[in-house]
Design a protein around this motif. Structure first.
Motif, PDB file in Angstrom:
ATOM      1  N   PHE A   1     -23.811 109.246  24.277  1.00  0.00           N
ATOM      2  CA  PHE A   1     -24.064 108.904  25.692  1.00  0.00           C
ATOM      3  C   PHE A   1     -25.174 109.733  26.356  1.00  0.00           C
ATOM      4  CE2 PHE A   1     -23.653 108.968  30.317  1.00  0.00           C
ATOM      5  CZ  PHE A   1     -23.160 107.451  30.654  1.00  0.00           C
ATOM      6  N   GLY A   2     -26.169 109.202  27.019  1.00  0.00           N
ATOM      7  CA  GLY A   2     -27.365 109.953  27.291  1.00  0.00           C
ATOM      8  C   GLY A   2     -27.353 109.977  29.012  1.00  0.00           C
ATOM      9  N   LEU A   3     -27.659 111.156  29.488  1.00  0.00           N
ATOM     10  CA  LEU A   3     -27.826 111.317  30.833  1.00  0.00           C
ATOM     11  C   LEU A   3     -29.529 111.715  30.930  1.00  0.00           C
ATOM     12  CD1 LEU A   3     -25.181 113.923  32.490  1.00  0.00           C
ATOM     13  CD2 LEU A   3     -25.519 111.677  32.669  1.00  0.00           C
ATOM     14  N   LEU A   4     -30.186 110.696  31.356  1.00  0.00           N
ATOM     15  CA  LEU A   4     -31.647 110.732  31.347  1.00  0.00           C
ATOM     16  C   LEU A   4     -32.091 110.996  32.885  1.00  0.00           C
ATOM     17  CD1 LEU A   4     -34.467 110.280  29.848  1.00  0.00           C
ATOM     18  CD2 LEU A   4     -34.320 107.787  30.553  1.00  0.00           C
ATOM     19  N   GLY A   5     -32.959 111.816  32.942  1.00  0.00           N
ATOM     20  CA  GLY A   5     -33.645 112.010  34.328  1.00  0.00           C
ATOM     21  C   GLY A   5     -34.420 113.483  34.024  1.00  0.00           C
TER      22      GLY A   5
END
Length: 314
Positions: free
Chosen positions: A35-39
């Motif tokens: 799972f990726g948190l992109l920002g």
């Protein structure tokens, strides 16, 4: 909480003296997924990771990891998670093997079990041949690979990585990607934060896009790109983009959205190739000094621009 969720975040907020770093974020991470948190930097990703690691207390909301509450069951949670921080946390005057042995003893490993685990991890991250060299002679990517090995010493079921590819060479990036995939195939749940599109696109089963503390989109890569629709993206690099130029482009038939960020304009539209000549003519007539123009397929960068009106800041 759904049956396959191993991490549940409900209404999570974190505030510092009036500044909101995380703003009412809710999501679930499935057992066994990457799972990726992109920002961009400053989006709140590291704050979320710090709360999940029990390093920060939330201002509001509830977080559970494998059924344990991050505020009530910190000891239980620390036994089942491995953490790779954004900043390298190693002793540079020690060798890789000495670093691993030091942290292994903290985890309670000793004797043959410790030796075998260290050898396994050195092989996993591809640094067996450099195991007895001091880390001060390692590249940034090699240090990060040892940092990953440290996080895996106690064989956790969940791995958190904060910006795992930052400052690494292409060879180390590939090795890190391969290691993450291998761990996941063995059943490990992986949560990573990143501002690098490549990390999210190549590794993650699902991606949550965050900006200014808020969750603005969450889906698979294909699902996210469908939010842009069956359209073309025209990327214009130009000087002196005026409001009049934007207005002229917005009035062109089939143009769906125009976003401007400093010296670039992104135009989302249908039949982009057919309209390209007319767009160049309209921009030039408006006084815009076009330096380059290209048509591209929608990607995470254009999606972020579509959702927020700004580029994915580094």
């Amino acid at each position: 909480m759904t049956d396959d969720a191993v991490i549940t975040i409900e209404g999570l907020s974190k505030r510092y003296d009036g500044f909101t770093a995380v703003d009412d974020v809710s999501l679930e991470i499935k057992r066994g997924e990457i799972f990726g948190l992109l920002g961009p930097n400053g989006a709140g990703k590291s704050t979320i990771i710090s709360i999940l690691c029990c390093l920060l207390e939330p201002t509001a909301g509830r977080v559970t990891i494998d059924g344990f509450d991050v505020e009530k069951n910190t000891t239980d949670i620390k036994k089942i998670i491995g953490v790779v921080p954004q900043e390298i946390s190693l002793y540079y005057t020690l060798t890789a093997r000495e670093n691993l042995a030091f942290y292994a003893k903290i985890y309670g490993l000793s004797g043959k079990a410790m030796k075998d685990r260290i050898e396994t991890l050195l092989d996993m991250v591809g640094l067996t041949d450099r195991a007895d060299d001091r880390l001060e002679g390692y590249s940034g990517g090699m240090k990060r690979r040892i940092n990953i090995a440290v996080a895996l010493l106690h064989n956790p079921g969940i791995l958190f990585l904060d910006e795992p590819s930052t400052g690494v060479d292409p060879q180390s990036r590939k090795r890190i990607y391969d290691t993450i995939r291998d761990l996941n195939q063995q059943g490990m749940t992986v949560l990573l934060t990143t501002h690098q599109m490549e990390d999210a696109e190549k590794l993650c089963h699902r991606i949550a896009i965050v900006d200014k503390g808020k969750l603005i989109a969450l889906d698979t890569l294909d699902g996210l790109l469908k939010m842009v629709g069956e359209t073309d993206i025209i990327q214009v690099t130009a000087k002196e983009i005026t409001p009049e130029a934007v207005d002229v482009i917005q009035r062109i038939e089939n143009v769906q959205k125009v976003s401007v960020d400093e010296d670039s304009m992104t135009i989302q539209l249908v039949q982009g190739r057919e309209l390209l000549a007319g767009i160049i003519k309209a921009l030039t007539a408006s006084g815009t000094k076009v330096e380059s123009i290209q048509i591209k397929e929608p990607d995470l960068e254009t999606l972020f621009l579509h959702l927020t009106g700004t580029k994915l800041r580094k």
